[in-house]
Design an enzyme around this catalytic site. Structure first.
Site, short mmCIF file in Angstrom:
data_model
loop_
_atom_site.label_atom_id
_atom_site.label_comp_id
_atom_site.label_asym_id
_atom_site.label_seq_id
_atom_site.Cartn_x
_atom_site.Cartn_y
_atom_site.Cartn_z
N ASP A 8 18.98 18.54 -9.19
CA ASP A 8 19.60 19.48 -10.18
C ASP A 8 19.96 18.87 -11.38
O ASP A 8 19.78 17.56 -11.53
CB ASP A 8 20.67 20.24 -9.57
CG ASP A 8 22.02 19.64 -9.16
OD1 ASP A 8 21.93 18.46 -9.43
OD2 ASP A 8 23.06 20.16 -8.82
N CYS A 65 21.79 15.59 -6.45
CA CYS A 65 22.56 16.58 -6.96
C CYS A 65 23.93 15.85 -7.48
O CYS A 65 23.85 14.69 -7.48
CB CYS A 65 22.80 17.86 -6.23
SG CYS A 65 23.89 17.61 -4.87
N GLY A 66 24.94 16.50 -7.74
CA GLY A 66 26.23 15.68 -8.06
C GLY A 66 26.54 14.88 -7.05
O GLY A 66 26.92 13.66 -7.25
N THR A 67 26.75 15.32 -5.82
CA THR A 67 27.32 14.55 -4.67
C THR A 67 26.09 14.18 -3.65
O THR A 67 26.58 13.48 -2.75
CB THR A 67 28.39 15.29 -3.98
OG1 THR A 67 27.68 16.65 -3.54
CG2 THR A 67 29.61 15.69 -4.77
N HIS A 98 17.57 5.28 12.99
CA HIS A 98 18.13 5.96 14.23
C HIS A 98 17.84 7.67 14.02
O HIS A 98 17.57 8.28 15.02
CB HIS A 98 19.44 5.92 14.39
CG HIS A 98 19.90 4.64 15.12
ND1 HIS A 98 21.29 4.55 15.47
CD2 HIS A 98 19.40 3.83 15.21
CE1 HIS A 98 21.03 3.30 16.17
NE2 HIS A 98 20.30 2.74 15.88
N ASN A 99 17.33 7.88 12.68
CA ASN A 99 17.50 9.51 12.79
C ASN A 99 16.10 9.96 12.10
O ASN A 99 15.75 10.98 11.79
CB ASN A 99 18.29 9.89 11.30
CG ASN A 99 19.71 9.69 11.92
OD1 ASN A 99 20.33 8.67 11.14
ND2 ASN A 99 20.43 10.17 12.85
N HIS A 133 16.16 7.28 20.18
CA HIS A 133 16.26 8.19 19.30
C HIS A 133 15.21 9.11 18.80
O HIS A 133 15.72 10.12 18.29
CB HIS A 133 16.40 7.05 17.88
CG HIS A 133 17.26 5.88 18.12
ND1 HIS A 133 18.55 6.00 18.20
CD2 HIS A 133 16.96 4.49 18.27
CE1 HIS A 133 19.26 4.99 18.51
NE2 HIS A 133 18.39 3.94 18.50
#
Ligand code: RB5
Length: 146
Positions: A8, A65-67, A98-99, A133
């Site tokens: 954004d 984005c910002g965070t 792991h993800n 996993h």
């Protein structure tokens, strides 16, 4: 490897720095916007990149984005998307190991360009460990069917 990238307005500046980094390193990317710092809505870009990566049109995605929070929440609504908000080298490494995250989410207002590039390098270079996993990641995707 092809990479989808989107942000954004709050992530726009960092996105441009990342694009320069990807280009300098000869990496293949598609920029899905935003194309300027005018105010826009982060879900639009999270959904766009989430859809493309989730559908396998790109192997990996980078969203900002910002965070990194709103855009990662949005991307994760898309089928096949596994977006991980990362704020450290360790998180970038584990998001892959792991993800099996296929999208890294970053905060343009919370993360320095230096840290962002380092996390991206780690994210792109680290393999999924599979095994136990893989069972857990499959469970995540089975949740969408409920
Ligand atoms: C935009 O001001 C900001 O809310 C957005 O970039 C993001 O940080 C949301 O999670």
């Amino acid at each position: 490897m092809t990479i989808a990238i989107g942000s954004d307005h709050a992530g726009f500046e960092l996105k441009q720095q990342i694009i320069n980094y990807l280009a300098e390193n000869g990496m293949d990317y598609t920029d899905y916007g935003a194309y300027g710092s005018a105010r826009v809505d982060y879900p639009d870009y999270g959904v766009l990149v989430g859809k493309k990566v989730g559908a396998g049109e790109h192997e990996k995605g980078i969203i900002i984005c910002g965070t990194g929070i709103g855009i990662s929440i949005s991307a994760n609504k898309m089928k096949g998307a596994r977006a991980a908000l990362c704020t450290s080298d360790y998180m970038a490494e584990m998001a892959r190991k792991h993800n099996n995250a296929n999208i890294i989410a970053l905060g343009g207002r919370t993360t320095t360009a230096e840290l962002a590039m380092r996390m991206i390098r780690i994210f792109l270079d680290t393999e999924f460990e599979g095994g136990r996993h893989a069972t857990r990641v499959a469970k995540i995707h089975s949740l969408t069917k409920r």
